[in-house]
Design a protein around this motif. Structure first.
Motif, PDB file in Angstrom:
ATOM      1  N   ASP A  21      43.628  11.479  25.467  1.00  0.00           N
ATOM      2  CA  ASP A  21      43.294  11.968  26.793  1.00  0.00           C
ATOM      3  C   ASP A  21      44.471  12.831  27.262  1.00  0.00           C
ATOM      4  O   ASP A  21      45.617  12.503  26.972  1.00  0.00           O
ATOM      5  N   THR A 119      40.679   6.754  39.939  1.00  0.00           N
ATOM      6  CA  THR A 119      40.584   7.733  38.877  1.00  0.00           C
ATOM      7  C   THR A 119      41.386   8.949  39.311  1.00  0.00           C
ATOM      8  O   THR A 119      41.367   9.332  40.477  1.00  0.00           O
ATOM      9  N   ARG A 123      40.290  14.253  37.062  1.00  0.00           N
ATOM     10  CA  ARG A 123      39.212  13.802  36.169  1.00  0.00           C
ATOM     11  C   ARG A 123      37.834  13.979  36.824  1.00  0.00           C
ATOM     12  O   ARG A 123      37.122  13.013  37.091  1.00  0.00           O
ATOM     13  N   ALA A 126      34.902  12.287  35.139  1.00  0.00           N
ATOM     14  CA  ALA A 126      34.907  10.839  35.373  1.00  0.00           C
ATOM     15  C   ALA A 126      34.373  10.528  36.765  1.00  0.00           C
ATOM     16  O   ALA A 126      33.622   9.553  36.943  1.00  0.00           O
TER      17      ALA A 126
END
Length: 148
Positions: A21, A119, A123, A126
């Protein structure tokens, strides 16, 4: 596919997932002995669950749940999900949803009043994923780093 509690043998594959990632690649350090100490602390704490998605012996996903009892919300326990990762070659096949559904069921079984997560603001995919699962961006998260 089986979702199960992680064992010490899963540390290296979990770290590999955390590194798979753009953000994790900058902050993880495979082989660092602190991972072993952290795993021992997690495994010894009944309010922690470190889970892996195991596909015939290969670790292809992970997440951690922390159960926090509190006085607010009439003594509610919150389940905080962190470190959700799906191996890059497994993304898009529903594994992330299976992991999160497992975490929500685990939280429900343990009597948690809510599941929460943070998060990174970068992202955006996401964010859409969590919103599809019913999560609502209801708070602003803040952090104060204490270690380098």
């Amino acid at each position: 596919m089986m979702i199960r509690t992680a064992t010490a043998q899963d540390i290296d594959p979990i770290v590999a997932l955390l590194m798979d990632d753009p953000l994790g690649a900058k902050r993880e350090n495979p082989g660092d002995p602190r991972y072993t100490a952290a795993f021992a602390a997690i495994a010894a704490d009944p309010n922690q669950v470190l889970a892996v998605a195991d596909a015939d012996g290969e670790i292809v996903g992970t997440l951690q749940i922390t159960f926090t009892p509190g006085l607010s919300r009439i003594g509610a326990t919150r389940a905080t999900v962190e470190g959700v990762r799906v191996r890059s070659d497994q993304r898009g096949n529903g594994l992330g949803q299976l992991l999160m559904e497992w975490a929500i069921k685990e939280a429900t079984t343990r009597g948690a009043a809510m599941v929460q997560l943070t998060t990174d603001v970068s992202r955006t995919e996401a964010h859409r994923f969590y919103e599809r699962l019913g999560f609502v961006a209801s708070h602003v998260g803040m952090k104060l780093p204490l270690q380098a």
